[in-house]
Design an enzyme around this catalytic site. Structure first.
Site, short mmCIF file in Angstrom:
data_model
loop_
_atom_site.label_atom_id
_atom_site.label_comp_id
_atom_site.label_asym_id
_atom_site.label_seq_id
_atom_site.Cartn_x
_atom_site.Cartn_y
_atom_site.Cartn_z
N CYS A 12 1.04 -1.63 0.24
CA CYS A 12 -0.23 -0.34 -0.01
C CYS A 12 0.96 1.40 0.16
CB CYS A 12 -1.35 -0.18 0.79
SG CYS A 12 -2.32 0.92 1.00
N HIS B 40 -3.38 -5.26 0.71
CA HIS B 40 -2.71 -6.55 1.67
C HIS B 40 -2.57 -7.57 1.99
CE1 HIS B 40 -2.85 -1.96 4.20
NE2 HIS B 40 -3.76 -1.24 2.80
N GLU C 227 -2.07 -9.50 4.96
CA GLU C 227 -2.23 -9.58 6.07
C GLU C 227 -3.52 -9.41 6.07
OE1 GLU C 227 -1.83 -5.43 5.62
OE2 GLU C 227 -1.12 -7.04 4.47
#
Length: 184
Positions: A75, A162, A164
C-alpha cells in the site's frame, strides 16, 4: 538467520503484518520508519514497508530501497517505492476499500503460485499512476491500474493490496514467497 524488518509507516494493519509473519514462523521485528538506514542494513535480511496514511509520514523509509536488500512495499510502501524511483502517484478515481479482483499480467517470484485472477482486500485512496523505469507492472484491477509492480534486478516488489488481512485469499502465500526471496 537475520529477521525481516516490518517498517511501521503508521498504518492500521502494520501490526497485523508482523503478527502474520510470526504466525508463519518467520522471524520478524517491527521498526520505526525513522530507524537509521545503516542500522537497518546490519540487522535484517529483507524489509516490508507497511502501509500508512501519507508519504509525509514515511520518515526515511525511501532510503531503505538503496540498501541492496529485498523490499516488499504494501500500500503506502508501494507508493514510497514508486515515488523514490521516479514514478508517480495520484488520487484514485474511486479509491478502494473492500474486496477487489486483481488480474496478474506477468508472473514473478513474489506472485508464484497464484492464479491469473485473485480476490484481495484493498484499503487505499491513492494509486501509482506512473510505473518507474526499471519496474514491471505485474497486476491491475478495475479500480487500480497498478496493483503490483517489481524491479527484479533490485529485488524491489510493491503491491497495492493487503495480504495480511484475512479477506485476501491466500495472502500468506505472498509472505511465504517474499521470505523465500529474502533467503536466496
Amino acid at each position: 538467520m537475520l529477521p525481516l524488518y516490518v517498517v511501521n509507516n503508521h498504518g492500521q494493519f502494520n501490526h497485523l503484518i508482523l503478527r502474520t509473519l510470526r504466525d508463519m514462523d518467520i522471524e520478524a521485528t517491527m521498526i520505526s520508519n525513522e530507524t537509521p538506514p545503516a542500522e537497518v542494513a546490519r540487522g535484517c535480511r529483507g524489509i516490508v514497508l507497511g502501509g500508512g496514511p501519507t508519504l509525509e509520514r514515511a520518515g526515511v523509509a525511501s532510503a531503505y530501497l538503496d540498501l541492496g536488500l529485498p523490499v516488499l512495499g504494501i500500500c503506502l510502501g508501494l507508493h514510497i517505492m514508486a515515488t523514490a524511483r521516479g514514478g508517480a502517484i495520484r488520487r484514485g478515481a474511486s479509491g478502494g476499500f473492500g474486496a477487489v479482483e486483481v488480474e496478474i499480467f506477468e508472473q514473478n517470484p513474489l506472485l508464484r503460485g497464484y492464479p491469473d485472477r485473485m480476490q484481495v482486500w484493498a484499503s487505499h485512496a491513492d494509486e501509482v499512476s506512473v510505473v518507474p523505469e526499471g519496474f514491471v507492472r505485474l497486476a491491475g484491477s478495475s479500480i487500480c491500474g497498478v496493483e503490483a509492480m517489481a524491479s527484479p534486478d533490485e529485488h524491489l516488489y510493491g503491491i497495492q493490496w493487503h495480504p495480511e488481512v484475512s479477506h485476501t485469499v491466500n495472502g500468506r502465500l505472498l509472505f511465504e514467497n517474499f521470505d523465500g526471496i529474502c533467503s536466496e
